[in-house]
Design an enzyme around this catalytic site. Structure first.
Site, short mmCIF file in Angstrom:
data_model
loop_
_atom_site.label_atom_id
_atom_site.label_comp_id
_atom_site.label_asym_id
_atom_site.label_seq_id
_atom_site.Cartn_x
_atom_site.Cartn_y
_atom_site.Cartn_z
CD GLN A 1 -2.44 4.43 10.75
OE1 GLN A 1 -3.66 4.43 10.65
NE2 GLN A 1 -1.65 4.95 9.84
CE LYS B 1 -3.16 2.31 7.35
NZ LYS B 1 -4.01 3.14 6.49
CG HIS C 1 -4.12 10.92 2.54
ND1 HIS C 1 -5.13 10.90 3.48
CD2 HIS C 1 -3.25 9.94 2.89
CE1 HIS C 1 -4.89 9.94 4.36
NE2 HIS C 1 -3.75 9.34 4.02
CD GLU D 1 -5.53 2.90 0.10
OE1 GLU D 1 -4.75 2.24 -0.61
OE2 GLU D 1 -5.37 3.06 1.34
CG ASP E 1 -2.04 1.01 1.12
OD1 ASP E 1 -2.39 1.39 -0.01
OD2 ASP E 1 -2.57 1.43 2.16
CD GLU F 1 -7.25 13.22 3.94
OE1 GLU F 1 -6.88 14.18 3.25
OE2 GLU F 1 -7.46 12.08 3.46
NE ARG G 1 -7.24 6.78 9.78
CZ ARG G 1 -6.57 6.63 8.65
NH1 ARG G 1 -5.32 6.17 8.67
NH2 ARG G 1 -7.13 6.93 7.50
CB THR H 1 -7.21 -4.75 2.51
OG1 THR H 1 -6.24 -4.33 3.47
CG2 THR H 1 -7.16 -3.83 1.29
CD GLU I 1 -5.91 4.84 4.82
OE1 GLU I 1 -5.36 5.58 5.64
OE2 GLU I 1 -5.30 4.02 4.11
CG ASP J 1 -5.44 -0.02 3.81
OD1 ASP J 1 -5.49 -1.22 4.13
OD2 ASP J 1 -4.52 0.73 4.17
#
Length: 400
Positions: free
Chosen positions: A238, A251, A131, A199, A124, A358, A235, A255, A197, A231
């Site tokens: 992480q 993570k 971002h 992607e 990834d 975000e 948080r 996925t 996420e 993904d």
């Protein structure tokens, strides 16, 4: 009222003859038999049966099409990909073959879709400047938003191939260690800051030789197609674990990828130049004289049916060809079924952000149990057509 012919698509259907994405399906009468299929409108064309309908055009590839996964077809290489794609297009557009091909269609609503390929490795990346800048400002408000290396190389990490799942697979809330800055010690429990996420994933077909880097010019020889990818990210887990080696348990729990892989050739009309670079690149990453490496994909993110963002993939700073070149420049080899992802897709505007981190400036709310997240996308095709990418959907289940 007579049943509509599978060849007659609604005007503007994004899964028409310019698209023809590949997947793996099974039917209610044979649930254990997985077959290759191509999506056409709201139907699935059974590729395993196509050689009997079009023997002259596609019979040499009958063994590839009889496989229960896309991997043998992926490994066959670009000339074979193009031959089969041309034969499928003939099958769905040439009236001379309608009688033979019509029985090979299955209604999409009546089949079960599966993970379309066996994932070899998963990488990834972190390719959106918007971002990376937004996240840097949230986590490092008193320092530069971008790390010093960001505009010199595509940053990435190796994920867990065994937890890549097909769209529709539920996502169980992960558990792990988490520690807020004010806490004296870490605690263990379900993630409280579960995120998405949005992607785009790229699926490798033709492998490469160990110690032989793959240049950008060879991108099309190795990459079969494109899919949407979510993904999922815990948080809080992480944030506590990622220093100094980067993402791990925050993570690796899941996925999600689309059940449909769109061939690269279907996206030729959507090729676009990436944003202007303001830092000189080393030769293996320099794409000044290369064909346009960006792709104009319009992504939409929905949570519980409500649109929360529309990230533009055309805004990505690093292209997939550059990512592939960097991934192999040290001599690492590609394997059939390798999957590499773009990283979160975000644009410059507030409604173009590809994750809740975000969208909420790190304050939340994040995903709750029962929430359902769906990613969809389309790209401009030839003659004004739209090319649809298969959706990615996942519902959050409580931690176990």
């Amino acid at each position: 009222m007579p049943e509509q012919s599978p060849f007659d698509l609604a005007e503007g259907d994004p899964f028409g003859p310019h698209n023809l994405p590949y997947g793996v399906f099974s039917t209610a009468d044979a649930p254990d038999r997985r077959r290759l299929g191509v999506r056409y409108g709201d139907r699935v064309l059974d590729l395993s049966a196509l050689p009997s309908a079009l023997p002259a055009a596609i019979h040499p590839h009958a063994e590839l099409l009889a496989a229960p996964t896309l991997n043998p077809l992926l490994a066959a290489g670009r000339p074979v990909w193009q031959q089969i794609r041309a034969a499928v297009r003939t099958a769905v557009t040439d009236p001379a073959h309608r009688d033979e091909v019509a029985p090979l269609f299955h209604p999409l609503a009546e089949v079960t879709l599966h993970l379309p390929f066996e994932v070899a490795d998963y990488v990834d990346f972190y390719a959106s400047e918007h971002h990376a800048t937004n996240v840097g400002r949230i986590f490092r408000p008193d320092a530069a938003a971008l790390t010093p290396n960001w505009k010199h190389l595509p940053i990435g990490y190796h994920g867990r191939a065994g937890t890549v799942v097909a769209s529709g697979t539920p996502v169980v809330r992960p558990q792990g260690q988490r520690k807020a800055p004010a806490d004296e010690a870490p605690a263990f429990g379900p993630s409280l800051r579960l995120d998405i996420e949005a992607e785009v994933g790229f699926v490798v077909g033709t492998p490469s030789t160990l110690h032989r880097p793959v240049p950008q010019a060879a991108f099309r020889d190795h990459v079969f197609g494109v899919c949407l990818l979510n993904d999922w990210s815990a948080r809080d887990i992480q944030a506590w674990e990622y220093v100094p080696l980067g993402p791990f348990l925050g993570k690796s729990f899941a996925t999600s990828v689309s059940a449909w892989i769109t061939p690269l050739d279907a996206l030729d009309a959507a090729r676009t130049a990436p944003p202007a670079r303001d830092v000189p690149l080393l030769p293996y990453l320099d794409d000044t004289d290369a064909e346009p490496g960006g792709i104009d994909l319009r992504i939409e993110v929905r949570i519980n049916g409500e649109t929360v963002s529309r990230p533009p993939f055309s805004a990505m700073y690093w292209t997939a060809a550059q990512q592939l070149a960097h991934m192999t420049v040290n001599g690492a080899s590609l394997r059939t079924g390798d999957l590499f992802a773009s990283g979160t897709v975000s644009g410059p505007d507030p409604d173009q952000l590809g994750c809740l981190l975000e969208l909420t400036q790190g304050k939340g709310p994040y995903l709750q149990d029962g929430d359902e997240v769906t990613l969809t996308a389309w790209a401009p095709g030839p003659d004004g057509a739209r090319i649809g990418l298969g959706e990615v959907t996942g519902r959050i289940l409580p931690a176990v």
